[in-house]
Motif scaffolding. Sequence first.
Motif, PDB file in Angstrom:
ATOM      1  N   SER A  82       0.844  -1.189   0.000  1.00 44.35           N
ATOM      2  CA  SER A  82       0.000   0.000   0.000  1.00 44.35           C
ATOM      3  C   SER A  82       0.882   1.243   0.000  1.00 44.35           C
ATOM      4  O   SER A  82       2.089   1.175   0.267  1.00 44.35           O
ATOM      5  CB  SER A  82      -0.883   0.021   1.253  1.00 44.35           C
ATOM      6  OG  SER A  82      -0.091   0.316   2.398  1.00 44.35           O
ATOM      7  N   GLN A  83       0.274   2.383  -0.270  1.00 40.01           N
ATOM      8  CA  GLN A  83       1.031   3.638  -0.259  1.00 40.01           C
ATOM      9  C   GLN A  83       1.629   3.899   1.122  1.00 40.01           C
ATOM     10  O   GLN A  83       2.733   4.438   1.229  1.00 40.01           O
ATOM     11  CB  GLN A  83       0.154   4.806  -0.708  1.00 40.01           C
ATOM     12  CG  GLN A  83      -0.938   5.179   0.291  1.00 40.01           C
ATOM     13  CD  GLN A  83      -1.895   6.216  -0.268  1.00 40.01           C
ATOM     14  OE1 GLN A  83      -2.503   5.998  -1.318  1.00 40.01           O
ATOM     15  NE2 GLN A  83      -2.011   7.330   0.419  1.00 40.01           N
ATOM     16  N   TYR A  84       0.955   3.461   2.159  1.00 36.72           N
ATOM     17  CA  TYR A  84       1.456   3.676   3.520  1.00 36.72           C
ATOM     18  C   TYR A  84       2.634   2.754   3.829  1.00 36.72           C
ATOM     19  O   TYR A  84       3.599   3.157   4.476  1.00 36.72           O
ATOM     20  CB  TYR A  84       0.328   3.512   4.537  1.00 36.72           C
ATOM     21  CG  TYR A  84      -0.790   4.489   4.278  1.00 36.72           C
ATOM     22  CD1 TYR A  84      -0.636   5.845   4.556  1.00 36.72           C
ATOM     23  CD2 TYR A  84      -1.987   4.077   3.708  1.00 36.72           C
ATOM     24  CE1 TYR A  84      -1.636   6.763   4.278  1.00 36.72           C
ATOM     25  CE2 TYR A  84      -3.000   4.975   3.430  1.00 36.72           C
ATOM     26  CZ  TYR A  84      -2.820   6.317   3.707  1.00 36.72           C
ATOM     27  OH  TYR A  84      -3.805   7.222   3.429  1.00 36.72           O
ATOM     28  N   GLN A  85       2.556   1.519   3.354  1.00 36.03           N
ATOM     29  CA  GLN A  85       3.671   0.587   3.538  1.00 36.03           C
ATOM     30  C   GLN A  85       4.902   1.080   2.778  1.00 36.03           C
ATOM     31  O   GLN A  85       6.019   1.053   3.301  1.00 36.03           O
ATOM     32  CB  GLN A  85       3.282  -0.819   3.056  1.00 36.03           C
ATOM     33  CG  GLN A  85       2.275  -1.503   3.946  1.00 36.03           C
ATOM     34  CD  GLN A  85       1.746  -2.784   3.313  1.00 36.03           C
ATOM     35  OE1 GLN A  85       1.401  -2.827   2.134  1.00 36.03           O
ATOM     36  NE2 GLN A  85       1.683  -3.842   4.117  1.00 36.03           N
ATOM     37  N   LEU A  86       4.691   1.530   1.544  1.00 37.84           N
ATOM     38  CA  LEU A  86       5.795   2.050   0.742  1.00 37.84           C
ATOM     39  C   LEU A  86       6.391   3.306   1.377  1.00 37.84           C
ATOM     40  O   LEU A  86       7.609   3.473   1.405  1.00 37.84           O
ATOM     41  CB  LEU A  86       5.328   2.355  -0.685  1.00 37.84           C
ATOM     42  CG  LEU A  86       5.015   1.143  -1.549  1.00 37.84           C
ATOM     43  CD1 LEU A  86       4.280   1.555  -2.814  1.00 37.84           C
ATOM     44  CD2 LEU A  86       6.285   0.384  -1.892  1.00 37.84           C
ATOM     45  N   ALA A  87       5.521   4.167   1.900  1.00 42.38           N
ATOM     46  CA  ALA A  87       5.987   5.393   2.548  1.00 42.38           C
ATOM     47  C   ALA A  87       6.865   5.065   3.747  1.00 42.38           C
ATOM     48  O   ALA A  87       7.908   5.695   3.961  1.00 42.38           O
ATOM     49  CB  ALA A  87       4.804   6.253   2.969  1.00 42.38           C
ATOM     50  N   TYR A  95      10.328   3.491   2.551  1.00 38.96           N
ATOM     51  CA  TYR A  95      11.257   4.422   1.911  1.00 38.96           C
ATOM     52  C   TYR A  95      11.332   5.781   2.614  1.00 38.96           C
ATOM     53  O   TYR A  95      11.965   6.696   2.103  1.00 38.96           O
ATOM     54  CB  TYR A  95      10.877   4.617   0.439  1.00 38.96           C
ATOM     55  CG  TYR A  95      11.158   3.392  -0.377  1.00 38.96           C
ATOM     56  CD1 TYR A  95      12.452   3.121  -0.816  1.00 38.96           C
ATOM     57  CD2 TYR A  95      10.158   2.482  -0.685  1.00 38.96           C
ATOM     58  CE1 TYR A  95      12.731   1.986  -1.551  1.00 38.96           C
ATOM     59  CE2 TYR A  95      10.422   1.343  -1.423  1.00 38.96           C
ATOM     60  CZ  TYR A  95      11.714   1.107  -1.851  1.00 38.96           C
ATOM     61  OH  TYR A  95      11.992  -0.033  -2.583  1.00 38.96           O
ATOM     62  N   THR A  96      10.673   5.881   3.759  1.00 38.37           N
ATOM     63  CA  THR A  96      10.591   7.143   4.516  1.00 38.37           C
ATOM     64  C   THR A  96      10.287   8.329   3.592  1.00 38.37           C
ATOM     65  O   THR A  96      11.047   9.285   3.485  1.00 38.37           O
ATOM     66  CB  THR A  96      11.866   7.412   5.355  1.00 38.37           C
ATOM     67  OG1 THR A  96      13.005   7.425   4.505  1.00 38.37           O
ATOM     68  CG2 THR A  96      12.037   6.381   6.448  1.00 38.37           C
ATOM     69  N   ILE A  97       9.161   8.173   2.906  1.00 41.11           N
ATOM     70  CA  ILE A  97       8.659   9.230   2.032  1.00 41.11           C
ATOM     71  C   ILE A  97       7.221   9.525   2.407  1.00 41.11           C
ATOM     72  O   ILE A  97       6.605   8.786   3.180  1.00 41.11           O
ATOM     73  CB  ILE A  97       8.744   8.834   0.533  1.00 41.11           C
ATOM     74  CG1 ILE A  97       7.960   7.535   0.275  1.00 41.11           C
ATOM     75  CG2 ILE A  97      10.187   8.722   0.079  1.00 41.11           C
ATOM     76  CD1 ILE A  97       7.840   7.165  -1.192  1.00 41.11           C
ATOM     77  N   ASN A  98       6.692  10.585   1.844  1.00 45.74           N
ATOM     78  CA  ASN A  98       5.306  10.968   2.064  1.00 45.74           C
ATOM     79  C   ASN A  98       4.379   9.939   1.393  1.00 45.74           C
ATOM     80  O   ASN A  98       4.642   9.523   0.260  1.00 45.74           O
ATOM     81  CB  ASN A  98       5.093  12.365   1.465  1.00 45.74           C
ATOM     82  CG  ASN A  98       3.753  12.944   1.806  1.00 45.74           C
ATOM     83  OD1 ASN A  98       2.723  12.326   1.554  1.00 45.74           O
ATOM     84  ND2 ASN A  98       3.763  14.137   2.349  1.00 45.74           N
ATOM     85  N   PRO A  99       3.299   9.534   2.066  1.00 49.30           N
ATOM     86  CA  PRO A  99       2.355   8.590   1.438  1.00 49.30           C
ATOM     87  C   PRO A  99       1.801   9.086   0.100  1.00 49.30           C
ATOM     88  O   PRO A  99       1.537   8.283  -0.796  1.00 49.30           O
ATOM     89  CB  PRO A  99       1.239   8.443   2.474  1.00 49.30           C
ATOM     90  CG  PRO A  99       1.899   8.758   3.775  1.00 49.30           C
ATOM     91  CD  PRO A  99       2.931   9.809   3.459  1.00 49.30           C
ATOM     92  N   ALA A 100       1.662  10.399  -0.050  1.00 47.22           N
ATOM     93  CA  ALA A 100       1.167  10.947  -1.321  1.00 47.22           C
ATOM     94  C   ALA A 100       2.161  10.680  -2.451  1.00 47.22           C
ATOM     95  O   ALA A 100       1.776  10.407  -3.592  1.00 47.22           O
ATOM     96  CB  ALA A 100       0.904  12.440  -1.186  1.00 47.22           C
ATOM     97  N   THR A 101       3.438  10.726  -2.137  1.00 50.00           N
ATOM     98  CA  THR A 101       4.481  10.432  -3.125  1.00 50.00           C
ATOM     99  C   THR A 101       4.414   8.962  -3.529  1.00 50.00           C
ATOM    100  O   THR A 101       4.507   8.624  -4.711  1.00 50.00           O
ATOM    101  CB  THR A 101       5.876  10.763  -2.551  1.00 50.00           C
ATOM    102  OG1 THR A 101       5.890  12.127  -2.154  1.00 50.00           O
ATOM    103  CG2 THR A 101       6.974  10.510  -3.567  1.00 50.00           C
ATOM    104  N   ALA A 102       4.252   8.095  -2.549  1.00 54.27           N
ATOM    105  CA  ALA A 102       4.124   6.664  -2.821  1.00 54.27           C
ATOM    106  C   ALA A 102       2.877   6.401  -3.672  1.00 54.27           C
ATOM    107  O   ALA A 102       2.915   5.587  -4.602  1.00 54.27           O
ATOM    108  CB  ALA A 102       4.065   5.875  -1.523  1.00 54.27           C
ATOM    109  N   ALA A 103       1.801   7.093  -3.364  1.00 56.31           N
ATOM    110  CA  ALA A 103       0.553   6.929  -4.124  1.00 56.31           C
ATOM    111  C   ALA A 103       0.749   7.319  -5.582  1.00 56.31           C
ATOM    112  O   ALA A 103       0.182   6.685  -6.481  1.00 56.31           O
ATOM    113  CB  ALA A 103      -0.560   7.754  -3.496  1.00 56.31           C
ATOM    114  N   LYS A 104       1.566   8.340  -5.836  1.00 55.63           N
ATOM    115  CA  LYS A 104       1.827   8.758  -7.219  1.00 55.63           C
ATOM    116  C   LYS A 104       2.482   7.628  -8.005  1.00 55.63           C
ATOM    117  O   LYS A 104       2.141   7.400  -9.167  1.00 55.63           O
ATOM    118  CB  LYS A 104       2.713  10.009  -7.243  1.00 55.63           C
ATOM    119  CG  LYS A 104       1.994  11.268  -6.856  1.00 55.63           C
ATOM    120  CD  LYS A 104       2.926  12.465  -6.904  1.00 55.63           C
ATOM    121  CE  LYS A 104       2.251  13.698  -6.342  1.00 55.63           C
ATOM    122  NZ  LYS A 104       3.166  14.858  -6.319  1.00 55.63           N
TER     123      LYS A 104
END
Length: 114
Positions: free
Chosen positions: A24-29, A32-41
């Motif tokens: 999920s975008q939250y797992q990826l965030a 990679y210690t990134i913003n969930p919105a970035t992961a969602a992109k």
Amino acid sequence: MQIAEWIETEIMKGSFESDQKVYSQYQLAEMYTINPATAAKGLNLLADEGILFKKRGLGMFVSVHAKEMIINKRKNQTLKRLVQEVVLEASRLQMSEDELIEMIRAVQNEEGEQ
């Protein structure tokens, strides 16, 4: 882009199979210690290309033909661009086509030995 490329590579390696749920975008965030919105992109980019598909309320899943789509995309975009750069540089160095092909074969042989 990096998230999308990483997921594509994982699909190519077989870490994610067809119809399998991806992170999920939250797992990826978190990974990679990134913003969930970035992961969602990154996830949405792959969904727009048809490599992933959304199941409402369940997340993103790998499309049936994802691997083939990634192979075609990488051949026709990434690899073609790299080859164009190599051919241009070989031309600048006044290398013949035969020299360039021999260099490619030598690299392939080295990779095959590893």
